[in-house]
Motif scaffolding. Structure first.
Motif, PDB file in Angstrom:
ATOM      1  N   SER A   1       0.531  -1.393   0.468  1.00 16.69           N
ATOM      2  CA  SER A   1      -0.132  -0.068   0.112  1.00 16.69           C
ATOM      3  C   SER A   1       0.428   1.378  -0.077  1.00 16.69           C
ATOM      4  O   SER A   1       1.491   1.612   0.992  1.00 16.69           O
ATOM      5  N   ASN A   2       1.104   1.214  -1.277  1.00 20.95           N
ATOM      6  CA  ASN A   2       2.840   2.679  -1.570  1.00 20.95           C
ATOM      7  C   ASN A   2       2.355   4.046  -1.415  1.00 20.95           C
ATOM      8  O   ASN A   2       1.300   4.434  -2.524  1.00 20.95           O
ATOM      9  N   MET A   3       3.253   5.102  -0.404  1.00 23.76           N
ATOM     10  CA  MET A   3       3.039   5.980  -0.859  1.00 23.76           C
ATOM     11  C   MET A   3       3.657   6.232  -2.426  1.00 23.76           C
ATOM     12  O   MET A   3       4.741   5.451  -2.651  1.00 23.76           O
ATOM     13  N   ASP A   4       3.377   7.535  -3.036  1.00 25.20           N
ATOM     14  CA  ASP A   4       4.414   7.941  -4.098  1.00 25.20           C
ATOM     15  C   ASP A   4       4.697  10.148  -3.672  1.00 25.20           C
ATOM     16  O   ASP A   4       4.141  10.269  -3.345  1.00 25.20           O
ATOM     17  N   HIS A   5       5.764   9.297  -3.278  1.00 25.95           N
ATOM     18  CA  HIS A   5       7.167  11.018  -2.611  1.00 25.95           C
ATOM     19  C   HIS A   5       7.813  11.641  -4.135  1.00 25.95           C
ATOM     20  O   HIS A   5       8.595  12.097  -4.125  1.00 25.95           O
ATOM     21  N   SER A   6       6.675  11.920  -5.270  1.00 28.70           N
ATOM     22  CA  SER A   6       7.071  12.328  -6.689  1.00 28.70           C
ATOM     23  C   SER A   6       5.689  13.623  -6.270  1.00 28.70           C
ATOM     24  O   SER A   6       5.692  14.314  -7.662  1.00 28.70           O
ATOM     25  N   LEU A   7       4.919  13.539  -6.099  1.00 27.33           N
ATOM     26  CA  LEU A   7       3.407  14.651  -6.009  1.00 27.33           C
ATOM     27  C   LEU A   7       3.830  15.757  -5.137  1.00 27.33           C
ATOM     28  O   LEU A   7       3.540  15.989  -3.940  1.00 27.33           O
ATOM     29  N   GLY A   8       3.073  16.955  -6.435  1.00 29.76           N
ATOM     30  CA  GLY A   8       3.137  18.532  -5.763  1.00 29.76           C
ATOM     31  C   GLY A   8       1.141  18.487  -5.415  1.00 29.76           C
ATOM     32  O   GLY A   8       1.182  17.473  -5.056  1.00 29.76           O
ATOM     33  N   THR A   9       1.035  19.560  -4.847  1.00 27.43           N
ATOM     34  CA  THR A   9      -0.205  19.795  -3.837  1.00 27.43           C
ATOM     35  C   THR A   9      -1.023  19.703  -4.485  1.00 27.43           C
ATOM     36  O   THR A   9      -2.118  18.589  -3.924  1.00 27.43           O
ATOM     37  N   GLN A  10      -1.564  20.123  -6.293  1.00 26.07           N
ATOM     38  CA  GLN A  10      -2.747  19.896  -6.862  1.00 26.07           C
ATOM     39  C   GLN A  10      -2.642  18.356  -7.100  1.00 26.07           C
ATOM     40  O   GLN A  10      -3.946  17.888  -6.572  1.00 26.07           O
ATOM     41  N   ALA A  11      -1.546  17.407  -7.309  1.00 23.82           N
ATOM     42  CA  ALA A  11      -1.750  15.771  -7.482  1.00 23.82           C
ATOM     43  C   ALA A  11      -1.618  15.062  -6.074  1.00 23.82           C
ATOM     44  O   ALA A  11      -2.682  14.268  -6.375  1.00 23.82           O
ATOM     45  N   PHE A  12      -1.697  15.838  -5.368  1.00 28.10           N
ATOM     46  CA  PHE A  12      -1.227  15.124  -3.983  1.00 28.10           C
ATOM     47  C   PHE A  12      -3.185  14.445  -3.902  1.00 28.10           C
ATOM     48  O   PHE A  12      -3.289  14.067  -2.991  1.00 28.10           O
ATOM     49  N   LEU A  13      -3.440  15.840  -3.776  1.00 25.67           N
ATOM     50  CA  LEU A  13      -5.194  15.897  -3.647  1.00 25.67           C
ATOM     51  C   LEU A  13      -5.901  15.689  -3.597  1.00 25.67           C
ATOM     52  O   LEU A  13      -6.817  15.271  -3.752  1.00 25.67           O
ATOM     53  N   ASP A  14      -5.316  15.701  -5.298  1.00 21.11           N
ATOM     54  CA  ASP A  14      -6.668  15.352  -6.430  1.00 21.11           C
ATOM     55  C   ASP A  14      -6.354  13.761  -6.381  1.00 21.11           C
ATOM     56  O   ASP A  14      -7.722  13.626  -6.346  1.00 21.11           O
ATOM     57  N   THR A  15      -5.411  13.076  -6.433  1.00 20.90           N
ATOM     58  CA  THR A  15      -5.404  11.939  -6.099  1.00 20.90           C
ATOM     59  C   THR A  15      -5.805  11.602  -5.139  1.00 20.90           C
ATOM     60  O   THR A  15      -6.936   9.594  -4.504  1.00 20.90           O
ATOM     61  N   GLU A  16      -5.695  11.503  -3.597  1.00 16.20           N
ATOM     62  CA  GLU A  16      -6.664  11.965  -2.464  1.00 16.20           C
ATOM     63  C   GLU A  16      -7.566  11.419  -2.594  1.00 16.20           C
ATOM     64  O   GLU A  16      -9.004  10.825  -1.709  1.00 16.20           O
TER      65      GLU A  16
END
Length: 516
Positions: A233-248
């Motif tokens: 159940s993996n994290m992705d440590h490459s995301l900026g603010t918008q991509a992080f919140l959109d995918t979550e």
């Protein structure tokens, strides 16, 4: 099945341009000390004498050994068959804030005999967490944190930033120098010191949820010290603010959609035959008006974020049947509520341990004021029309505004390690499947992705297929075939754990509404 691919395409356009951080080959006095295999002081644990508890002394600041040391807390269950022992299996349950010591002492991960006979299972509390010099803050101040959904103008945003400054200053004063050094970039150096102290030439590791970030960054920095890294159940440590919140927001909504579909086809669902989305919208509206209470406790008011958080927690199991009963009870004002759920309660005491800052030191998620935050919330609501936000990610993004991030995001670069095993559910509410797919692509030939076609957070233990795949990899380093997929196991065939589910993202202490 196609939606994760579409989101991955979206991510390529949304992700902030982040420069990779190369694995450093530099050595310091602290690194030299770690590789000298310092001793672990083991003794029977007070909670269970069959388990060993211990500590390992590590630097507060790996780049400045003169800054002092602290004790890293450990727990170990010895292999049940010493003749078949391979070595140590170090585990981390996620969070950040999850206690590896508690997991091992209480045997919460429920590894099969295939694992427990061959490995000493070793858990550690990462720096700033649990028994390892936790980040300590004022509880009274923590309970004053603004509601992320209640900021309505720039004045509210400015008040948030002022609160974050006061809170950070308080936590730094109470915690001491370790406060600014709890990021995962230093956790992996602690982990390498632990590997050496355990007498293992190479690391065997199982991490779930936020624990996968530890494994990813360890493989990046120490590729030739890896034996096997199983990342669930993996994290992705490459995301900026918008991509992080959109995918979550997207993955939270996806879990809601799966709940609605289940209720529609399942006669035993407490809301079967009803318009579940309409029931949910009315409950959100009541919460927004301050009229929603926890069933059987009319004095306990629920905010919109409390309601969203209860559903989000239920999706970890998933505990669909219990969630439906809870929503029906909320609608009627009475009725049975599963003991899995707890109403929001105000914690007692003067201080609280807060691992939020681990995340803040790993993820820079800048928001350019109220108008930008409002834009991000509107995007999330468009992506997630029922859930609106991620109950974890959006509050956490606000908690980190104005904080320093020494271990900033970058695309994962692994070169020279054995292949890593990444596993993820298609319908994970917290770590989207797209994160695992993206991380596997970043690692390239150094990674193998196992897809679980079901629901929930954490795939080890969800049926024979996923469990056996992880066991074979950890024991024999045999990888599943490329493109391997495991069928979904219906939730009613799984036993819901009566312990906290592994969380990828902590919430700020104070009012809490979670699945127990």
């Amino acid at each position: 099945m196609r939606r994760p691919v579409l989101i991955l395409t979206l991510l390529s356009a949304l992700a902030a341009p982040l420069a990779p951080v190369p694995a450093s080959a530099a050595t310091t006095a602290a690194t030299t000390a770690a590789t000298a295999a310092p001793a672990v002081r083991w003794a029977p644990c007070a909670e269970d004498p069959a388990v060993d508890c211990g500590t390992l002394t590590v630097p507060v600041d790996w780049n400045d050994p003169r800054a002092g040391t602290f004790e890293l807390a450990l727990a170990r269950r010895r292999a049940s068959d010493p003749a078949a022992r391979i070595g140590s299996l170090v585990i981390n349950p996620g969070g950040p804030g999850g206690s590896g010591v508690d997991v091992v002492v209480n045997n919460w991960l429920s590894f099969t005999p295939e694992i427990t006979s061959r490995f000493d299972v070793v858990g550690f509390d990462p720096r700033g967490v649990g028994r390892s010099h936790p980040v300590t803050c004022s509880l009274e101040l923590a309970q004053q944190a603004p509601d992320p959904l209640s900021i309505k103008d720039q004045a509210g945003w400015d008040a948030l930033l002022a609160f974050n400054r006061r809170y950070s200053d308080d936590c730094r004063r109470r915690t001491g120098p370790l406060f600014d050094n709890v990021h995962t970039g230093y956790v992996i150096r602690d982990l390498d010191a632990l590997r050496a102290a355990l007498g293992d030439d190479k690391l065997t590791y199982y991490g779930v949820s936020y624990g996968t970030l530890i494994g990813q960054l360890y493989a990046e920095r120490y590729p030739r010290r890896v034996r096997a890294l199983a990342l669930d159940s993996n994290m992705d440590h490459s995301l900026g603010t918008q991509a992080f919140l959109d995918t979550e927001a997207w993955t939270s909504q996806d879990s809601f959609n799966e709940f609605v579909a289940w209720c529609g086809r399942t006669g035993s669902c407490a809301l079967h035959g009803r318009d579940v989305r309409a029931v949910w919208r009315e409950l959100l509206a009541r919460a927004d008006r301050g009229e929603l209470t926890f069933p059987g406790q009319p004095d306990v008011k629920l905010r919109k974020l409390d309601l969203i958080g209860l559903a989000f927690g239920a999706f970890y199991g998933p505990a669909w049947s219990q969630l439906a009963e809870l929503l029906a009870a909320m609608e009627s004002g009475a009725g049975p509520v599963s003991p899995l759920f707890a109403p929001p309660v105000r914690a007692a005491g003067e201080t609280v341990n807060d691992a939020t800052f681990v995340f803040c030191q790993d993820y820079a998620l800048p928001v350019r004021g109220y108008r930008d935050w409002d834009r991000l919330l509107r995007r999330s609501a468009a992506v997630a029309p029922d859930m609106l936000v991620s109950a974890a990610a959006h509050p956490l993004a606000l908690s980190c505004q104005g904080t320093a991030t020494p271990n900033r995001q970058h695309r994962l670069r692994v070169d020279g390690s054995p292949a890593l095993l990444l596993g993820n559910a298609l319908h994970d509410p917290a770590t989207p499947y797209v994160w695992a797919a993206s991380t596997a692509l970043q690692a390239g030939r150094q990674a193998r992705l196992l897809t679980y076609e079901g629901w929930g957070h954490g795939i080890y233990g969800r049926g024979e297929c996923t469990t056996a795949a992880f066991d074979r990899y950890l024991v024999s380093r045999d990888l599943p075939a490329r493109g391997a997929r495991c069928p979904a196991v219906p939730p009613d065939e799984l036993s819901l754990r009566r312990v906290p589910a592994p969380s990828p993202l902590p919430g700020r202490p104070g009012w809490t509404s979670v699945l127990r």
